[in-house]
Design a protein around this motif. Sequence first.
Motif, PDB file in Angstrom:
ATOM      1  N   HIS A 281       0.856  -1.177   0.175  1.00  0.00           N
ATOM      2  CA  HIS A 281      -0.181   0.021   0.198  1.00  0.00           C
ATOM      3  C   HIS A 281       0.880   1.415  -0.099  1.00  0.00           C
ATOM      4  CE1 HIS A 281      -3.982  -1.740   0.390  1.00  0.00           C
ATOM      5  NE2 HIS A 281      -3.506  -2.872   1.339  1.00  0.00           N
ATOM      6  N   VAL A 282       2.053   1.108   0.605  1.00  0.00           N
ATOM      7  CA  VAL A 282       3.070   2.210   0.644  1.00  0.00           C
ATOM      8  C   VAL A 282       3.236   2.717  -0.952  1.00  0.00           C
ATOM      9  CG1 VAL A 282       5.365   3.414   1.357  1.00  0.00           C
ATOM     10  CG2 VAL A 282       3.731   1.449   2.750  1.00  0.00           C
ATOM     11  N   VAL A 283       3.336   1.856  -1.759  1.00  0.00           N
ATOM     12  CA  VAL A 283       3.702   2.376  -3.353  1.00  0.00           C
ATOM     13  C   VAL A 283       2.682   3.268  -3.674  1.00  0.00           C
ATOM     14  CG1 VAL A 283       2.576   0.403  -4.531  1.00  0.00           C
ATOM     15  CG2 VAL A 283       4.849   1.431  -5.273  1.00  0.00           C
ATOM     16  N   LEU A 284       1.359   3.070  -3.413  1.00  0.00           N
ATOM     17  CA  LEU A 284       0.301   4.142  -4.008  1.00  0.00           C
ATOM     18  C   LEU A 284       0.685   5.410  -4.152  1.00  0.00           C
ATOM     19  CD1 LEU A 284      -2.723   1.990  -2.544  1.00  0.00           C
ATOM     20  CD2 LEU A 284      -1.963   1.969  -4.931  1.00  0.00           C
ATOM     21  N   PRO A 285       1.017   6.070  -2.915  1.00  0.00           N
ATOM     22  CA  PRO A 285       1.288   7.586  -2.879  1.00  0.00           C
ATOM     23  C   PRO A 285       2.413   7.848  -3.655  1.00  0.00           C
ATOM     24  CG  PRO A 285       1.977   6.686  -0.917  1.00  0.00           C
ATOM     25  CD  PRO A 285       1.117   5.638  -1.781  1.00  0.00           C
ATOM     26  N   LEU A 286       3.348   6.854  -4.016  1.00  0.00           N
ATOM     27  CA  LEU A 286       4.492   7.122  -4.940  1.00  0.00           C
ATOM     28  C   LEU A 286       4.170   6.912  -6.316  1.00  0.00           C
ATOM     29  CD1 LEU A 286       7.222   4.790  -3.202  1.00  0.00           C
ATOM     30  CD2 LEU A 286       7.110   7.172  -3.056  1.00  0.00           C
ATOM     31  N   LEU A 287       3.425   6.171  -6.453  1.00  0.00           N
ATOM     32  CA  LEU A 287       2.832   6.102  -8.108  1.00  0.00           C
ATOM     33  C   LEU A 287       1.840   7.242  -8.347  1.00  0.00           C
ATOM     34  CD1 LEU A 287       2.016   2.367  -8.380  1.00  0.00           C
ATOM     35  CD2 LEU A 287       3.927   3.310  -9.341  1.00  0.00           C
ATOM     36  N   GLU A 288       1.121   7.606  -7.578  1.00  0.00           N
ATOM     37  CA  GLU A 288       0.237   8.914  -7.682  1.00  0.00           C
ATOM     38  C   GLU A 288       1.129  10.136  -8.221  1.00  0.00           C
ATOM     39  OE1 GLU A 288      -2.067  12.585  -7.037  1.00  0.00           O
ATOM     40  OE2 GLU A 288      -0.264  11.684  -5.882  1.00  0.00           O
ATOM     41  N   ARG A 289       2.213  10.277  -7.502  1.00  0.00           N
ATOM     42  CA  ARG A 289       2.946  11.296  -7.570  1.00  0.00           C
ATOM     43  C   ARG A 289       3.634  11.184  -8.978  1.00  0.00           C
ATOM     44  NH1 ARG A 289       4.310  10.981  -1.867  1.00  0.00           N
ATOM     45  NH2 ARG A 289       6.338  10.011  -2.453  1.00  0.00           N
ATOM     46  N   GLU A 290       4.023  10.242  -9.308  1.00  0.00           N
ATOM     47  CA  GLU A 290       4.573   9.926 -10.594  1.00  0.00           C
ATOM     48  C   GLU A 290       3.616   9.980 -11.994  1.00  0.00           C
ATOM     49  OE1 GLU A 290       7.779   9.419 -11.260  1.00  0.00           O
ATOM     50  OE2 GLU A 290       8.387   9.318  -9.564  1.00  0.00           O
ATOM     51  N   VAL A 291       2.429   9.513 -11.674  1.00  0.00           N
ATOM     52  CA  VAL A 291       1.639   9.445 -13.006  1.00  0.00           C
ATOM     53  C   VAL A 291       0.608  10.583 -12.915  1.00  0.00           C
ATOM     54  CG1 VAL A 291       1.860   6.891 -13.223  1.00  0.00           C
ATOM     55  CG2 VAL A 291       0.041   7.785 -11.955  1.00  0.00           C
ATOM     56  N   VAL A 292       0.166  11.195 -11.946  1.00  0.00           N
ATOM     57  CA  VAL A 292      -0.925  12.196 -11.810  1.00  0.00           C
ATOM     58  C   VAL A 292      -0.504  13.480 -12.312  1.00  0.00           C
ATOM     59  CG1 VAL A 292      -2.702  13.399 -10.720  1.00  0.00           C
ATOM     60  CG2 VAL A 292      -2.557  11.016 -10.270  1.00  0.00           C
ATOM     61  N   PRO A 293       0.583  14.057 -11.445  1.00  0.00           N
ATOM     62  CA  PRO A 293       1.141  15.452 -12.017  1.00  0.00           C
ATOM     63  C   PRO A 293       1.464  15.543 -13.331  1.00  0.00           C
ATOM     64  CG  PRO A 293       1.761  14.806  -9.714  1.00  0.00           C
ATOM     65  CD  PRO A 293       1.181  13.608 -10.415  1.00  0.00           C
ATOM     66  N   THR A 294       2.039  14.293 -13.952  1.00  0.00           N
ATOM     67  CA  THR A 294       2.665  14.253 -15.361  1.00  0.00           C
ATOM     68  C   THR A 294       1.490  14.444 -16.410  1.00  0.00           C
ATOM     69  OG1 THR A 294       2.780  12.040 -15.162  1.00  0.00           O
ATOM     70  CG2 THR A 294       4.648  13.001 -14.439  1.00  0.00           C
ATOM     71  N   GLY A 295       0.335  14.121 -15.888  1.00  0.00           N
ATOM     72  CA  GLY A 295      -0.924  14.126 -16.759  1.00  0.00           C
ATOM     73  C   GLY A 295      -1.052  12.831 -17.410  1.00  0.00           C
ATOM     74  N   TRP A 296      -0.217  11.635 -17.068  1.00  0.00           N
ATOM     75  CA  TRP A 296      -0.552  10.415 -17.951  1.00  0.00           C
ATOM     76  C   TRP A 296      -1.782   9.782 -17.681  1.00  0.00           C
ATOM     77  CZ3 TRP A 296       4.975   8.257 -16.242  1.00  0.00           C
ATOM     78  CH2 TRP A 296       5.970   8.628 -16.709  1.00  0.00           C
ATOM     79  N   ILE A 297      -2.278  10.208 -16.260  1.00  0.00           N
ATOM     80  CA  ILE A 297      -3.768   9.518 -15.921  1.00  0.00           C
ATOM     81  C   ILE A 297      -4.341  10.551 -14.954  1.00  0.00           C
ATOM     82  CG2 ILE A 297      -2.680   8.195 -14.076  1.00  0.00           C
ATOM     83  CD1 ILE A 297      -4.716   6.134 -14.837  1.00  0.00           C
ATOM     84  N   SER A 298      -5.519  10.737 -15.276  1.00  0.00           N
ATOM     85  CA  SER A 298      -6.338  11.606 -14.173  1.00  0.00           C
ATOM     86  C   SER A 298      -6.516  10.836 -12.915  1.00  0.00           C
ATOM     87  CB  SER A 298      -7.837  11.829 -14.893  1.00  0.00           C
ATOM     88  OG  SER A 298      -8.380  10.452 -14.689  1.00  0.00           O
ATOM     89  N   LYS A 299      -6.644  11.828 -11.825  1.00  0.00           N
ATOM     90  CA  LYS A 299      -6.976  11.370 -10.522  1.00  0.00           C
ATOM     91  C   LYS A 299      -8.050  10.490 -10.288  1.00  0.00           C
ATOM     92  CE  LYS A 299      -6.274  12.687  -5.610  1.00  0.00           C
ATOM     93  NZ  LYS A 299      -5.702  13.862  -4.615  1.00  0.00           N
ATOM     94  N   ALA A 300      -8.867  10.842 -11.055  1.00  0.00           N
ATOM     95  CA  ALA A 300     -10.308   9.711 -11.111  1.00  0.00           C
ATOM     96  C   ALA A 300     -10.198   8.374 -11.566  1.00  0.00           C
ATOM     97  CB  ALA A 300     -11.281  10.477 -11.830  1.00  0.00           C
ATOM     98  N   ASP A 301      -9.442   8.190 -12.558  1.00  0.00           N
ATOM     99  CA  ASP A 301      -8.731   6.873 -13.238  1.00  0.00           C
ATOM    100  C   ASP A 301      -8.119   6.199 -12.294  1.00  0.00           C
ATOM    101  OD1 ASP A 301     -10.425   7.174 -15.122  1.00  0.00           O
ATOM    102  OD2 ASP A 301      -8.902   7.992 -16.560  1.00  0.00           O
ATOM    103  N   PHE A 302      -7.246   6.979 -11.565  1.00  0.00           N
ATOM    104  CA  PHE A 302      -6.200   6.359 -10.708  1.00  0.00           C
ATOM    105  C   PHE A 302      -6.849   5.709  -9.411  1.00  0.00           C
ATOM    106  CE2 PHE A 302      -3.356   6.538  -7.156  1.00  0.00           C
ATOM    107  CZ  PHE A 302      -1.951   6.101  -7.653  1.00  0.00           C
ATOM    108  N   LEU A 303      -7.835   6.696  -8.879  1.00  0.00           N
ATOM    109  CA  LEU A 303      -8.703   5.972  -7.769  1.00  0.00           C
ATOM    110  C   LEU A 303      -9.483   5.000  -8.200  1.00  0.00           C
ATOM    111  CD1 LEU A 303      -9.495   9.417  -5.765  1.00  0.00           C
ATOM    112  CD2 LEU A 303      -7.848   7.879  -5.324  1.00  0.00           C
ATOM    113  N   ALA A 304     -10.160   4.734  -9.307  1.00  0.00           N
ATOM    114  CA  ALA A 304     -10.914   3.711 -10.044  1.00  0.00           C
ATOM    115  C   ALA A 304     -10.070   2.636  -9.888  1.00  0.00           C
ATOM    116  CB  ALA A 304     -11.356   4.116 -11.348  1.00  0.00           C
ATOM    117  N   GLY A 305      -8.892   2.667 -10.532  1.00  0.00           N
ATOM    118  CA  GLY A 305      -7.784   1.520 -10.607  1.00  0.00           C
ATOM    119  C   GLY A 305      -7.571   0.974  -9.106  1.00  0.00           C
ATOM    120  N   TYR A 306      -7.246   1.958  -8.209  1.00  0.00           N
ATOM    121  CA  TYR A 306      -7.097   1.632  -6.774  1.00  0.00           C
ATOM    122  C   TYR A 306      -8.253   0.858  -6.196  1.00  0.00           C
ATOM    123  CZ  TYR A 306      -6.296   1.852  -1.677  1.00  0.00           C
ATOM    124  OH  TYR A 306      -6.232   1.731  -0.406  1.00  0.00           O
ATOM    125  N   GLY A 307      -9.426   1.152  -6.383  1.00  0.00           N
ATOM    126  CA  GLY A 307     -10.562   0.548  -5.933  1.00  0.00           C
ATOM    127  C   GLY A 307     -10.757  -1.066  -6.394  1.00  0.00           C
TER     128      GLY A 307
END
Length: 432
Positions: A281-307
């Motif tokens: 679970h610790v990897v999730l914030p690391l991945l969020e900082r890598e893929v969301v601010p860069t515009g690779w994926i939206s935060k909504a899609d990120f959270l959907a995948g986490y679910g």
Amino acid sequence: MALINFSYNNRCNYRKRYSPRRSVKEYLIVDSNGTAIEHVPKSKLKVLLEVLFVSTKLGFTSFGGPIAHLGYFHHEYIRRRKWMDERSYADLVALCQFLPGPASSQVGIGIGVIRGGLLGGLIAWLGFTLPSVIALVLFAFLLQGFDIGSAGWIHGLKIVAVAIVAQAIVGMGQKLTPDRNRATIAIIATSATLLWQTAVSQVLIIVLAGIVGVILYRKTAIPAAPNLSIPISRSFAIICLSLFFGLLIVLPLLRQFGVSGWLPLFDSFYRAGSLVFGGGHVVLPLLEREVVPTGWISKADFLAGYGAAQAVPGPLFTFAGYLGAMINGVKGTLVATTAIFLPAFLLIVGSLPFWNSLRKSPKVQGALVGINAAVVGILLAALYNPLWITAILAPADFALASILFLMLIFWKLPPWVVVITGAVGGTLIGLI
């Protein structure tokens, strides 16, 4: 039928059996009374196919997160198939707790390496990981609009994880905490883990337990650690460790110099897999900082995948497969999944040849006595948080958990039967 005996761990015989009707050679590990303990096929292909079969079965049935995975591994690899002894398994778990990355995946890779060499480790990883990668990508694309986490069968699988971990604690506790001192270390580790929940707390608890073990047991006569045959040379291990650190340094530099294509994606997921301590679970914030601010994926899609990641078996690191697919389709899935697991593979392969020698030192053995007791305590803490507090919410949940525990401990039913029973039971509880 002729038999030739060889010594095996001072307690068993290693017998080569020749059949007059077949040219296939078979190997049996038998105890001092001649009772067969384990059948080891001569053919390397048969060994690898067996590793693939067992790891794939675990990949389809191992729900509940990394701590539960260790329970599934213990049941399948140790209790049922006896591929390793209890102490060696605990030592391997202790090593993987020290290393960054997904501990359960590293344990599985390590068992595969010991069983079938480097290819065996790769196959064990593929078998355990691929089912959840495929399932998670399907969940991500087809079921993003559904509330998967609230399904009754998902709740039932959480209860299965409670029973699986409880079984592992009983089995490992009997072997690793047989006296007052070790039981005390385990309970202190449990308390510290529950009261001090940070990313580095688990590593520090293990280090302190190792120090206590050296103080208490360095002069105590401890049975010699069973010799594990590691089919990897130290020179190759050094290459793996060098590659791990080299990629960690070189990839960001290449990215800074403007290298494009798949390298930025590989770099982001490789660093995330290299710098994670404390569980998946610790990897999730690391991945969020890598893929969301860069515009690779939206935060909504990120959270959907986490679910969706909460609904599939296998390691949580396979969440990278979902992210890669959303970023760049199938190619993105392959790049992201390979990059995030590569550090774990390099570290465990690079560490095993040295660990096998270090664990035979009297001081290291004393440290491992304390560490193994702490591992039992950490498992006990995980049984309460997060498993118990998220799964046992009502009397019906406790009743189902008790039935599943009974099925595992006393009926000795295979895990897949327990998983199906838990899923059905959770669905019925949801309808009540």
